[in-house]
Design an enzyme around this catalytic site. Structure first.
Site, short mmCIF file in Angstrom:
data_model
loop_
_atom_site.label_atom_id
_atom_site.label_comp_id
_atom_site.label_asym_id
_atom_site.label_seq_id
_atom_site.Cartn_x
_atom_site.Cartn_y
_atom_site.Cartn_z
N ASP A 1 -7.73 -4.28 14.42
CA ASP A 1 -9.07 -4.63 13.95
C ASP A 1 -9.04 -5.69 12.86
OD1 ASP A 1 -8.05 -3.21 11.83
OD2 ASP A 1 -9.62 -1.67 11.80
N GLU B 1 -9.84 -2.35 5.24
CA GLU B 1 -10.46 -2.10 6.52
C GLU B 1 -11.65 -3.02 6.75
OE1 GLU B 1 -8.74 -0.23 8.28
OE2 GLU B 1 -8.29 1.73 7.44
N HIS C 1 -7.40 -5.73 10.03
CA HIS C 1 -7.25 -5.34 8.62
C HIS C 1 -5.86 -5.71 8.11
CE1 HIS C 1 -5.40 -1.49 10.20
NE2 HIS C 1 -4.61 -1.70 9.17
N ASP D 1 0.81 -1.21 0.00
CA ASP D 1 0.00 0.00 0.00
C ASP D 1 0.85 1.26 0.00
OD1 ASP D 1 0.94 -0.35 2.63
OD2 ASP D 1 -0.99 -1.07 3.34
#
EC number: 3.5.99.6
Length: 276
Positions: free
Chosen positions: A141, A148, A143, A72
């Site tokens: 979380d 996400e 991800h 990313d």
């Protein structure tokens, strides 16, 4: 799925680095046969990168015939900004090894046409013959990359709006000033990573423990994107003790009982030196 449990972060980082080293060397890369390696950023892989640099400097490992694809990059952050993932990769890894800069692929968050940039990245992966080993990390979380919670589990490289939890977590890299934190990023999709022949996810720290529990002991759920790798034929989760705190005791005991098998993947550590 393999779960490799080491005592602490340093040992987990070393195990992961040894695994990458052995996979590259066993592949026997050459001028007409490049090893394709997917790479993450963030704090978790730093220890792994440090060990890989050591293996390179000692003459045991070369990246001359390795192509890398990063997960990313922020949108709108200049490439030379100290917090861009381009800067991260060059400062923490690439400038310390012998990789050809033309073979180190990082998404351009300042491209005039962001969708075209994403499509071109997918095409570069195809041209390389796919990714042999995709290394990743996760957020608390669950991800992976910037996929996400709620992301499609068959998604491809694309533009994503970052969740507030991610923006808050990244604020520490921008002097705690939320106004400086990018709110959008280009990211490989879950499907992009799933297409790799092998996936290794690094998970360390108690703050990642619930995400590891969701990935290992509950079903596949797009709210916990790392859980998608339950359905990959060759997934390895490499973690430290702290990351296992939410797992059932019998789960931890089962996988610790397999460590003598898992350690054969990294011991002996192969070398590219003559005669090894």
């Amino acid at each position: 799925m393999r779960l490799v449990i080491l005592d602490n972060y340093d040992l987990a980082s070393e195990w992961a680095a040894k695994y990458i080293c052995n996979r590259i060397i066993k592949f026997k890369p050459g001028q007409d046969r490049y090893f394709s390696l997917g790479l993450p950023t963030g704090s978790t892989p730093l220890g792994c990168y440090k060990k890989l640099i050591e293996y390179h400097k000692s003459g045991n490992l070369s990246f001359k015939y390795v192509k890398t694809f990063n997960m990313d990059e922020y949108v709108g952050l200049p490439r030379n900004h100290p917090e861009s993932y381009h800067s991260y990769m060059w400062n923490n890894f690439f400038k310390h090894i012998d990789i050809d800069p033309n073979n180190a692929h990082i998404l351009d968050g300042n491209a005039a046409d962001l969708q075209a940039e994403c499509d071109a990245f997918e095409e570069k992966i195809k041209e390389a013959g796919g990714i042999d080993l995709f290394v990743g990390g996760i957020g608390p979380d669950g991800h992976i990359a910037f996929n996400e919670p709620g992301s499609s589990l068959v998604s491809r490289t694309r533009l994503k709006t970052l969740a507030m939890d991610t923006i808050l977590a990244n604020a520490k890299y921008f002097d705690g000033d939320l106004s400086k934190v990018p709110t959008m990023a280009l990211t490989v999709g879950v499907g992009t990573v799933m297409d790799a022949r092998e996936v290794m996810i690094l998970i360390t720290g108690a703050h990642k423990a619930f995400a590891l529990y969701k990935a290992m002991e509950e079903g596949v759920n797009h709210m916990w994107t790392v859980s998608a790798f339950q359905q990959h034929p060759r997934t390895i989760f490499v973690c430290d003790e702290d990351a296992t705190l939410e797992l059932r005791v019998k789960t931890v005991k089962y996988f610790k009982g397999l460590m003598h098998v898992h350690n054969k993947l990294v011991d002996p550590l192969y070398s590219m030196k003559e005669g090894n």
